[in-house]
Design a protein around this motif. Structure first.
Motif, mmCIF file in Angstrom:
data_model
loop_
_atom_site.group_PDB
_atom_site.id
_atom_site.type_symbol
_atom_site.label_atom_id
_atom_site.label_comp_id
_atom_site.label_asym_id
_atom_site.label_seq_id
_atom_site.Cartn_x
_atom_site.Cartn_y
_atom_site.Cartn_z
ATOM 1 N N ASN A 80 -39.424 -39.632 -69.031
ATOM 2 C CA ASN A 80 -39.265 -39.023 -67.710
ATOM 3 C C ASN A 80 -40.477 -38.135 -67.405
ATOM 4 O OD1 ASN A 80 -38.706 -36.276 -68.811
ATOM 5 N ND2 ASN A 80 -36.923 -37.362 -69.659
ATOM 6 N N PRO A 81 -40.654 -37.767 -66.116
ATOM 7 C CA PRO A 81 -41.825 -36.947 -65.748
ATOM 8 C C PRO A 81 -41.826 -35.576 -66.417
ATOM 9 C CG PRO A 81 -40.797 -37.917 -63.797
ATOM 10 C CD PRO A 81 -39.871 -38.169 -64.941
ATOM 11 N N TRP A 82 -40.634 -35.030 -66.717
ATOM 12 C CA TRP A 82 -40.582 -33.709 -67.346
ATOM 13 C C TRP A 82 -41.171 -33.753 -68.752
ATOM 14 C CZ3 TRP A 82 -36.555 -35.722 -64.442
ATOM 15 C CH2 TRP A 82 -36.321 -35.072 -63.239
ATOM 16 N N ALA A 83 -40.931 -34.857 -69.454
ATOM 17 C CA ALA A 83 -41.504 -35.003 -70.791
ATOM 18 C C ALA A 83 -43.027 -35.084 -70.723
ATOM 19 C CB ALA A 83 -40.935 -36.252 -71.472
ATOM 20 N N VAL A 84 -43.536 -35.805 -69.685
ATOM 21 C CA VAL A 84 -44.993 -35.901 -69.508
ATOM 22 C C VAL A 84 -45.575 -34.517 -69.238
ATOM 23 C CG1 VAL A 84 -46.829 -36.838 -68.065
ATOM 24 C CG2 VAL A 84 -44.879 -38.276 -68.669
ATOM 25 N N ASN A 85 -44.958 -33.776 -68.331
ATOM 26 C CA ASN A 85 -45.458 -32.430 -68.013
ATOM 27 C C ASN A 85 -45.423 -31.524 -69.236
ATOM 28 O OD1 ASN A 85 -45.951 -33.037 -65.346
ATOM 29 N ND2 ASN A 85 -43.914 -32.392 -64.653
ATOM 30 N N GLU A 86 -44.353 -31.624 -70.021
ATOM 31 C CA GLU A 86 -44.236 -30.780 -71.207
ATOM 32 C C GLU A 86 -45.333 -31.093 -72.211
ATOM 33 O OE1 GLU A 86 -40.690 -29.299 -74.235
ATOM 34 O OE2 GLU A 86 -40.570 -31.291 -73.344
ATOM 35 N N ILE A 87 -45.604 -32.382 -72.411
ATOM 36 C CA ILE A 87 -46.631 -32.784 -73.380
ATOM 37 C C ILE A 87 -48.022 -32.355 -72.903
ATOM 38 C CG2 ILE A 87 -47.783 -34.779 -74.414
ATOM 39 C CD1 ILE A 87 -45.060 -36.193 -74.433
ATOM 40 N N VAL A 88 -48.331 -32.639 -71.612
ATOM 41 C CA VAL A 88 -49.657 -32.306 -71.085
ATOM 42 C C VAL A 88 -49.877 -30.796 -71.107
ATOM 43 C CG1 VAL A 88 -51.093 -32.324 -69.003
ATOM 44 C CG2 VAL A 88 -49.840 -34.373 -69.670
ATOM 45 N N ASP A 89 -48.867 -30.036 -70.690
ATOM 46 C CA ASP A 89 -48.982 -28.577 -70.672
ATOM 47 C C ASP A 89 -49.220 -28.034 -72.079
ATOM 48 O OD1 ASP A 89 -48.737 -26.087 -69.079
ATOM 49 O OD2 ASP A 89 -47.069 -25.717 -70.453
ATOM 50 N N TRP A 90 -48.527 -28.589 -73.044
ATOM 51 C CA TRP A 90 -48.669 -28.106 -74.420
ATOM 52 C C TRP A 90 -50.021 -28.495 -75.006
ATOM 53 C CZ3 TRP A 90 -49.366 -30.370 -79.136
ATOM 54 C CH2 TRP A 90 -49.163 -29.548 -80.238
ATOM 55 N N LEU A 91 -50.511 -29.702 -74.672
ATOM 56 C CA LEU A 91 -51.777 -30.174 -75.240
ATOM 57 C C LEU A 91 -52.968 -29.321 -74.804
ATOM 58 C CD1 LEU A 91 -51.554 -34.072 -74.967
ATOM 59 C CD2 LEU A 91 -51.722 -32.718 -77.050
ATOM 60 N N MET A 92 -52.902 -28.705 -73.623
ATOM 61 C CA MET A 92 -54.050 -27.948 -73.129
ATOM 62 C C MET A 92 -54.260 -26.639 -73.880
ATOM 63 S SD MET A 92 -54.326 -28.622 -69.043
ATOM 64 C CE MET A 92 -52.635 -28.278 -68.605
ATOM 65 N N GLY A 93 -53.280 -26.202 -74.654
ATOM 66 C CA GLY A 93 -53.456 -25.025 -75.504
ATOM 67 C C GLY A 93 -53.395 -23.722 -74.739
ATOM 68 N N SER A 94 -52.497 -22.830 -75.156
ATOM 69 C CA SER A 94 -52.350 -21.548 -74.464
ATOM 70 C C SER A 94 -51.576 -20.565 -75.338
ATOM 71 C CB SER A 94 -51.612 -21.752 -73.141
ATOM 72 O OG SER A 94 -51.383 -20.520 -72.499
ATOM 73 N N LEU A 95 -51.796 -19.280 -75.071
ATOM 74 C CA LEU A 95 -51.011 -18.224 -75.716
ATOM 75 C C LEU A 95 -49.993 -17.621 -74.741
ATOM 76 C CD1 LEU A 95 -53.865 -16.345 -77.617
ATOM 77 C CD2 LEU A 95 -51.999 -17.619 -78.673
ATOM 78 N N ALA A 96 -49.967 -18.137 -73.518
ATOM 79 C CA ALA A 96 -49.083 -17.562 -72.504
ATOM 80 C C ALA A 96 -47.613 -17.819 -72.842
ATOM 81 C CB ALA A 96 -49.415 -18.155 -71.135
ATOM 82 N N ASP A 97 -46.774 -16.839 -72.516
ATOM 83 C CA ASP A 97 -45.314 -16.947 -72.652
ATOM 84 C C ASP A 97 -44.868 -17.184 -74.090
ATOM 85 O OD1 ASP A 97 -45.110 -16.678 -69.873
ATOM 86 O OD2 ASP A 97 -45.389 -18.836 -69.598
ATOM 87 N N ARG A 98 -45.659 -16.778 -75.049
ATOM 88 C CA ARG A 98 -45.228 -16.867 -76.452
ATOM 89 C C ARG A 98 -44.464 -15.599 -76.814
ATOM 90 N NH1 ARG A 98 -47.256 -21.028 -74.786
ATOM 91 N NH2 ARG A 98 -48.198 -22.616 -76.131
ATOM 92 N N SER A 99 -43.481 -15.750 -77.696
ATOM 93 C CA SER A 99 -42.614 -14.620 -78.047
ATOM 94 C C SER A 99 -42.739 -14.325 -79.546
ATOM 95 C CB SER A 99 -41.162 -14.957 -77.698
ATOM 96 O OG SER A 99 -40.706 -16.012 -78.537
ATOM 97 N N PHE A 100 -41.931 -13.349 -79.990
ATOM 98 C CA PHE A 100 -41.942 -13.034 -81.426
ATOM 99 C C PHE A 100 -41.387 -14.192 -82.253
ATOM 100 C CE2 PHE A 100 -42.188 -8.589 -79.897
ATOM 101 C CZ PHE A 100 -43.267 -8.185 -80.667
ATOM 102 N N GLU A 101 -40.642 -15.104 -81.629
ATOM 103 C CA GLU A 101 -40.137 -16.269 -82.369
ATOM 104 C C GLU A 101 -41.301 -17.130 -82.857
ATOM 105 O OE1 GLU A 101 -37.065 -17.046 -83.347
ATOM 106 O OE2 GLU A 101 -36.571 -15.044 -82.629
ATOM 107 N N GLU A 102 -42.294 -17.366 -81.977
ATOM 108 C CA GLU A 102 -43.469 -18.138 -82.378
ATOM 109 C C GLU A 102 -44.278 -17.397 -83.443
ATOM 110 O OE1 GLU A 102 -42.550 -17.989 -79.202
ATOM 111 O OE2 GLU A 102 -42.307 -20.087 -78.623
ATOM 112 N N VAL A 103 -44.351 -16.052 -83.303
ATOM 113 C CA VAL A 103 -45.082 -15.265 -84.311
ATOM 114 C C VAL A 103 -44.424 -15.420 -85.674
ATOM 115 C CG1 VAL A 103 -45.806 -12.942 -84.982
ATOM 116 C CG2 VAL A 103 -45.866 -13.606 -82.576
ATOM 117 N N LYS A 104 -43.080 -15.287 -85.703
ATOM 118 C CA LYS A 104 -42.363 -15.406 -86.990
ATOM 119 C C LYS A 104 -42.440 -16.824 -87.539
ATOM 120 C CE LYS A 104 -38.568 -13.485 -85.347
ATOM 121 N NZ LYS A 104 -37.184 -12.987 -85.272
ATOM 122 N N MET A 105 -42.512 -17.810 -86.642
ATOM 123 C CA MET A 105 -42.555 -19.204 -87.085
ATOM 124 C C MET A 105 -43.900 -19.561 -87.725
ATOM 125 S SD MET A 105 -42.182 -22.562 -84.663
ATOM 126 C CE MET A 105 -40.653 -21.979 -83.927
ATOM 127 N N ALA A 106 -44.987 -19.088 -87.105
ATOM 128 C CA ALA A 106 -46.313 -19.531 -87.557
ATOM 129 C C ALA A 106 -46.921 -18.659 -88.647
ATOM 130 C CB ALA A 106 -47.257 -19.554 -86.341
#
Length: 328
Positions: A166-192
């Motif tokens: 679906n188009p939402w999956a395409v948008n999610e993949i493209v948005d993630w591939l471009m690389g960003s630190l925006a809207d990251r939370s402490f969950e991502e900090v604890k994960m990585a």
């Protein structure tokens, strides 16, 4: 340029890192002065600093440190200045692993699937790189092996995009591939962070072996360096550090390539001496880039991966021209 003393270099890099960390907490679409930090009950901007910008800053430091150190170790191990997790296809393989989890929607039912897939992709990429380039690796074999990995992962990502349900999956993949630190939370900090710390710890143990490898593999073995242990320590360390970074931010290229080149004139030619400065230098570069993309006068925020690629490509071209003059 003459090398400078280590204490002076560390002090300069740490001061720059502290300055950029403070700027990262203050700057953005909404500027938050220091006076708002100590008044959580009065000033609502306190939440912007501690809920949004603090995890973003911590993640930028961790990712920059991981990418800078990975680039310094790969350049020291391969003895060529073009080595970097992005150029050699390690980041692309991590991206392919993460994209597959987004394609199949695994992140909705198991959030841990994305980092596991990204780290697994990076580990597989480093292992294939080592096997393809062989024990007598040269500049040509490493670059060719990296090109194969980049082509393979690009084909996989393109296939996932073309067959996305679906188009939402395409948008999610493209948005993630471009690389960003925006809207990251402490969950991502604890994960990585645990994976990045483990990967960086492994890579820091290779300093003596990297110094010995300047004499060639035969010379390194005569000094008691175990080449299989060194090779697989680097593979595991780069896989964990680069894979965890890609898992939480997407692909942010050129940090591992640029950082060692900027610092090498200040520390000298010894690869082992470049490792700790590259940790600090990588964090400084990523934080500086993240602050710049937030201040860009545009309706939306420019992706950090796009900005780093725009800045890194001219540097890469300059490096190639310098190499061509050296060979000629």
């Amino acid at each position: 340029m003459k090398p400078i003393s280590r204490p002076l270099l560390y002090a300069g890099l740490i001061a720059l890192l502290v300055l950029l960390s403070g700027l990262s907490l203050i700057s953005g679409k909404v500027w938050v002065p220091f006076s708002a930090w100590t008044q959580p009950d009065i000033d609502p901007r306190w939440a912007i600093v501690f809920e949004l910008r603090l995890p973003r800053t911590l993640l930028g430091i961790a990712v920059g440190a991981a990418l800078g150190l990975s680039g310094a170790v790969l350049q020291g191990y391969t003895r060529n200045p073009l080595a970097d997790p992005g150029v050699l296809g390690v980041s692309a393989m991590a991206a392919l692993g993460a994209v597959l989890t987004l394609y199949y929607g695994l992140t909705a039912v198991a959030p841990w699937a994305l980092p596991v897939a990204a780290i697994s992709g990076a580990l597989i990429g480093v292992a294939i790189l080592m096997l393809l380039s062989g024990s007598a690796s040269s500049l040509v074999t490493f670059v060719l092996a990296g090109a194969i990995l980049n082509i393979l992962s690009s084909a996989g990502v393109s296939l996932a995009l073309s067959l996305a349900p679906n188009p939402w999956a395409v948008n999610e993949i493209v948005d993630w591939l471009m690389g960003s630190l925006a809207d990251r939370s402490f969950e991502e900090v604890k994960m990585a962070t645990p994976f990045i710390l483990a990967g960086c710890g492994l890579l820091l143990t290779t300093g003596r072996a990297l110094d010995a490898l300047t004499l060639g593999e035969t010379g390194a073995r005569s000094l008691g360096v175990s080449m299989p242990v060194t090779r697989w320590s680097i593979a595991l360390g780069v896989g964990l550090a680069a894979g965890a970074s890609v898992a939480v931010t997407g692909v942010i290229g050129f940090v591992g390539l640029v950082t060692p080149h900027l610092l090498r004139p200040l520390v000298g030619a010894r690869p082992g001496a470049l490792l700790v400065p590259s940790i600090l230098g990588g964090a400084v570069i990523v934080l500086a880039g993240d602050v710049l993309v937030r201040l860009t006068p545009a309706a939306g925020e420019v992706k950090l991966g796009v900005a780093m690629a725009a800045l890194g490509a001219p540097f890469f071209l300059m490096l190639l021209l310098r190499l061509r003059r050296t060979i000629a």
